[in-house]
Motif scaffolding. Structure first.
Motif, PDB file in Angstrom:
ATOM      1  N   ASN A 226      23.210 -15.538  10.054  1.00  0.00           N
ATOM      2  CA  ASN A 226      22.967 -16.946  10.345  1.00  0.00           C
ATOM      3  C   ASN A 226      23.825 -17.881   9.511  1.00  0.00           C
ATOM      4  O   ASN A 226      23.931 -19.060   9.815  1.00  0.00           O
ATOM      5  CB  ASN A 226      21.485 -17.272  10.128  1.00  0.00           C
ATOM      6  CG  ASN A 226      20.596 -16.511  11.093  1.00  0.00           C
ATOM      7  OD1 ASN A 226      20.950 -16.349  12.256  1.00  0.00           O
ATOM      8  ND2 ASN A 226      19.450 -16.040  10.612  1.00  0.00           N
ATOM      9  N   SER A 227      24.411 -17.407   8.422  1.00  0.00           N
ATOM     10  CA  SER A 227      25.232 -18.262   7.564  1.00  0.00           C
ATOM     11  C   SER A 227      26.419 -17.453   7.059  1.00  0.00           C
ATOM     12  O   SER A 227      26.324 -16.721   6.072  1.00  0.00           O
ATOM     13  CB  SER A 227      24.399 -18.784   6.383  1.00  0.00           C
ATOM     14  OG  SER A 227      25.183 -19.630   5.559  1.00  0.00           O
ATOM     15  N   ALA A 228      27.535 -17.580   7.762  1.00  0.00           N
ATOM     16  CA  ALA A 228      28.748 -16.847   7.394  1.00  0.00           C
ATOM     17  C   ALA A 228      29.953 -17.739   7.641  1.00  0.00           C
ATOM     18  O   ALA A 228      29.980 -18.526   8.593  1.00  0.00           O
ATOM     19  CB  ALA A 228      28.862 -15.559   8.206  1.00  0.00           C
ATOM     20  N   LEU A 229      30.942 -17.661   6.737  1.00  0.00           N
ATOM     21  CA  LEU A 229      32.196 -18.387   6.952  1.00  0.00           C
ATOM     22  C   LEU A 229      32.960 -17.690   8.072  1.00  0.00           C
ATOM     23  O   LEU A 229      33.319 -16.515   7.941  1.00  0.00           O
ATOM     24  CB  LEU A 229      33.034 -18.403   5.673  1.00  0.00           C
ATOM     25  CG  LEU A 229      32.483 -19.216   4.502  1.00  0.00           C
ATOM     26  CD1 LEU A 229      33.417 -19.095   3.305  1.00  0.00           C
ATOM     27  CD2 LEU A 229      32.305 -20.678   4.890  1.00  0.00           C
ATOM     28  N   THR A 230      33.192 -18.391   9.157  1.00  0.00           N
ATOM     29  CA  THR A 230      33.833 -17.775  10.316  1.00  0.00           C
ATOM     30  C   THR A 230      35.059 -18.569  10.751  1.00  0.00           C
ATOM     31  O   THR A 230      35.153 -19.786  10.524  1.00  0.00           O
ATOM     32  CB  THR A 230      32.856 -17.674  11.493  1.00  0.00           C
ATOM     33  OG1 THR A 230      32.440 -18.995  11.889  1.00  0.00           O
ATOM     34  CG2 THR A 230      31.647 -16.839  11.144  1.00  0.00           C
TER      35      THR A 230
ATOM     36  N   VAL B 183      41.289 -26.399  11.547  1.00  0.00           N
ATOM     37  CA  VAL B 183      39.842 -26.617  11.601  1.00  0.00           C
ATOM     38  C   VAL B 183      39.306 -26.464  10.183  1.00  0.00           C
ATOM     39  O   VAL B 183      39.857 -25.692   9.386  1.00  0.00           O
ATOM     40  CB  VAL B 183      39.172 -25.608  12.560  1.00  0.00           C
ATOM     41  CG1 VAL B 183      39.243 -24.186  12.016  1.00  0.00           C
ATOM     42  CG2 VAL B 183      37.722 -25.987  12.826  1.00  0.00           C
ATOM     43  N   MET B 184      38.260 -27.197   9.875  1.00  0.00           N
ATOM     44  CA  MET B 184      37.636 -27.091   8.562  1.00  0.00           C
ATOM     45  C   MET B 184      36.652 -25.927   8.600  1.00  0.00           C
ATOM     46  O   MET B 184      35.718 -25.924   9.403  1.00  0.00           O
ATOM     47  CB  MET B 184      36.918 -28.388   8.189  1.00  0.00           C
ATOM     48  CG  MET B 184      36.305 -28.366   6.793  1.00  0.00           C
ATOM     49  SD  MET B 184      35.475 -29.929   6.395  1.00  0.00           S
ATOM     50  CE  MET B 184      36.872 -31.059   6.341  1.00  0.00           C
ATOM     51  N   ILE B 185      36.880 -24.930   7.747  1.00  0.00           N
ATOM     52  CA  ILE B 185      36.031 -23.747   7.755  1.00  0.00           C
ATOM     53  C   ILE B 185      34.655 -24.086   7.227  1.00  0.00           C
ATOM     54  O   ILE B 185      34.506 -24.867   6.275  1.00  0.00           O
ATOM     55  CB  ILE B 185      36.684 -22.603   6.933  1.00  0.00           C
ATOM     56  CG1 ILE B 185      35.884 -21.318   7.111  1.00  0.00           C
ATOM     57  CG2 ILE B 185      36.817 -22.971   5.476  1.00  0.00           C
ATOM     58  CD1 ILE B 185      36.554 -20.101   6.523  1.00  0.00           C
ATOM     59  N   GLY B 186      33.637 -23.508   7.872  1.00  0.00           N
ATOM     60  CA  GLY B 186      32.261 -23.761   7.460  1.00  0.00           C
ATOM     61  C   GLY B 186      31.379 -22.596   7.851  1.00  0.00           C
ATOM     62  O   GLY B 186      31.812 -21.614   8.461  1.00  0.00           O
TER      63      GLY B 186
ATOM     64  N   SER C 236      37.193 -20.998   0.791  1.00  0.00           N
ATOM     65  CA  SER C 236      36.005 -21.765   0.422  1.00  0.00           C
ATOM     66  C   SER C 236      35.663 -22.726   1.549  1.00  0.00           C
ATOM     67  O   SER C 236      36.546 -23.161   2.299  1.00  0.00           O
ATOM     68  CB  SER C 236      36.246 -22.552  -0.871  1.00  0.00           C
ATOM     69  OG  SER C 236      36.603 -21.680  -1.923  1.00  0.00           O
ATOM     70  N   GLU C 237      34.400 -23.053   1.654  1.00  0.00           N
ATOM     71  CA  GLU C 237      33.956 -23.962   2.702  1.00  0.00           C
ATOM     72  C   GLU C 237      34.620 -25.320   2.527  1.00  0.00           C
ATOM     73  O   GLU C 237      34.706 -25.859   1.427  1.00  0.00           O
ATOM     74  CB  GLU C 237      32.434 -24.105   2.643  1.00  0.00           C
ATOM     75  CG  GLU C 237      31.852 -24.866   3.816  1.00  0.00           C
ATOM     76  CD  GLU C 237      30.339 -24.809   3.838  1.00  0.00           C
ATOM     77  OE1 GLU C 237      29.747 -25.547   4.652  1.00  0.00           O
ATOM     78  OE2 GLU C 237      29.748 -24.031   3.056  1.00  0.00           O
ATOM     79  N   GLY C 238      35.139 -25.869   3.626  1.00  0.00           N
ATOM     80  CA  GLY C 238      35.783 -27.176   3.609  1.00  0.00           C
ATOM     81  C   GLY C 238      37.299 -27.126   3.653  1.00  0.00           C
ATOM     82  O   GLY C 238      37.941 -28.167   3.834  1.00  0.00           O
TER      83      GLY C 238
END
Length: 409
Positions: free
Chosen positions: A327-331, A93-96, A377-379
């Motif tokens: 509300n905005s965390a890399l999970t 899965v792409m982390i975001g 990192s995101e993505g």
């Protein structure tokens, strides 16, 4: 002359070993100076890692073909072809960034609610003639006969009641005689006689020292304190019944965590095996002192036990909300993170058939998601199912932990 020949032959023989040794030494030095010693490929068995050979063959234990064993390789990438990825159910899965509401999981257990227990004691002194329930774990219903007792004292009370009724018939309407009848009847009721047994006594006009006592309510027999033929005193214990309609949930809490938990707070309880039936529980009690021999305190609450499907002693997971909403965390899913004694890491997909381990640190966590605070990192494409298979495959092929030498980026 012969002596000189013998001495020459002896000297020649003594010189030969030293020549060979010198030749060997020069050969080693030459090899070390001019050539590079090639690294030998080793092989091992996927099922028996203790089997290591320097040539390709089969396992002497199970007969499986040996696979290359890259123990001395410093390459972190692990090659897994597309067919094996399908077989191992490896998905990514792409982390975001996502929202995350945290909760803390506590280890708990189901116990008996004492308010659901019934202690049955002898109402009168006598001898146990019959014990109808002789083993624990048996479920009894309300009104079911439990034991029969022989009591001369109860027989005397029955006789007193019959005489009072007969005296009242001789003086109808006399209030004193009526009070004597009611008093004698009340004694029989207090000593465990039922209204039906008293009615039968009036009908037969015969006292009976053998009296059967019935279960005041249903439950499971947890303890039996008497045997047939045993004499018991008034108030002596007979047996104990437990009800499983409601169960207590007791969970262990460290003192530094107990400060954020309050009585009256609602928590979620999940019984392993019944994850589809989560229960909501209100914390009714927090122990004021540490448990004996531990550094833990306990919280307690009660949950319903529909159809009595759960038994005391079963494990329970208690989820206490932490109150922190992000509300905005890399999970990532919880299973995507590999945790061992050396740290935490995930597997990143770098190419079509290439996977690499990456060290991470985690933050807030609930029963489904975990926050990644550093290392990703995101993505990035992260393995979410099959990560433990990659972990095992790496150790099998390379003979070391995948995060050895990895630094947090």
């Amino acid at each position: 002359m012969e002596r000189k020949i013998f001495i020459k032959q002896f000297a020649l023989l003594a010189l030969v070993p030293s020549v060979f040794i010198a030749a060997c030494k020069s050969e080693v030095k030459e090899t070390s100076k001019d050539g590079v010693i090639a690294k030998k490929q080793t092989y091992t068995c996927p099922m028996h890692p203790q089997v290591i050979k320097e040539e390709m063959s089969t396992c002497p234990i199970c007969g499986m073909d040996l696979v290359p064993f890259e123990k001395n390789s410093n390459e972190k990438a692990l090659k897994v072809d597309e067919k094996r990825q399908i077989l191992a159910n490896i998905t990514t899965v792409m982390i975001g960034a996502n929202s995350l509401s945290g909760s803390k999981q506590l280890n708990g257990r189901l116990t008996v609610d004492p308010q659901q227990s019934s202690y049955i004691s002898s109402r009168i002194a006598g001898r146990i003639e019959q014990l109808y329930i002789r083993e624990t774990g048996v479920r009894v219903k309300k009104g079911q006969p439990l034991y029969q007792i022989y009591s001369e004292q109860l027989s005397a009370l029955q006789q007193e009641y019959l005489m009072a009724v007969a005296q009242q018939k001789q003086f109808p309407g006399d209030k004193i005689e009526q009070q004597l009848v009611e008093s004698a009847k009340q004694k029989l009721l207090l000593y465990g006689q039922s209204a039906g047994q008293i009615k039968q006594l009036l009908a037969t006009q015969k006292k009976n020292p053998y009296v059967t006592f019935f279960a005041p309510e249903g439950g499971v027999v947890a303890e039996i304190s008497v045997t047939p033929g045993q004499y018991v005193s008034e108030g002596g214990p007979i047996m104990r019944l437990e009800g499983y309609g409601d169960l207590w949930v007791e969970a262990d809490v460290y003192p530094n965590e107990a400060g954020s938990i309050k009585e009256g707070q609602k928590v979620k309880v999940v019984i392993p095996g019944w994850e589809d039936q989560p229960q909501e529980m209100t914390i009714s009690f927090i122990t004021p002192s540490l448990l004996s021999g531990t550094q833990l305190t306990q919280i307690r609450g009660s949950i319903p036990n529909p159809n009595q499907q759960w038994q005391p002693g079963a494990q329970a997971n208690v989820f206490v909300p932490t109150g922190n909403q992000k509300n905005s965390a890399l999970t990532l899913p919880v299973d995507a993170v590999i945790r061992d004694g050396k740290g935490m890491h995930v597997w990143i997909k770098k190419g079509k058939d290439s996977f690499e381990p990456k060290r991470v640190t985690t933050g807030q966590e609930n029963d489904n998601q975990v926050e990644i605070t550093a290392g990703l990192s995101e993505g990035e494409q992260v393995v979410v199912t099959g990560a433990y298979l990659l972990y095992s495959e790496y150790i099998l092929k390379k003979g070391k932990n995948p995060i050895e030498g990895l630094k947090l980026k």
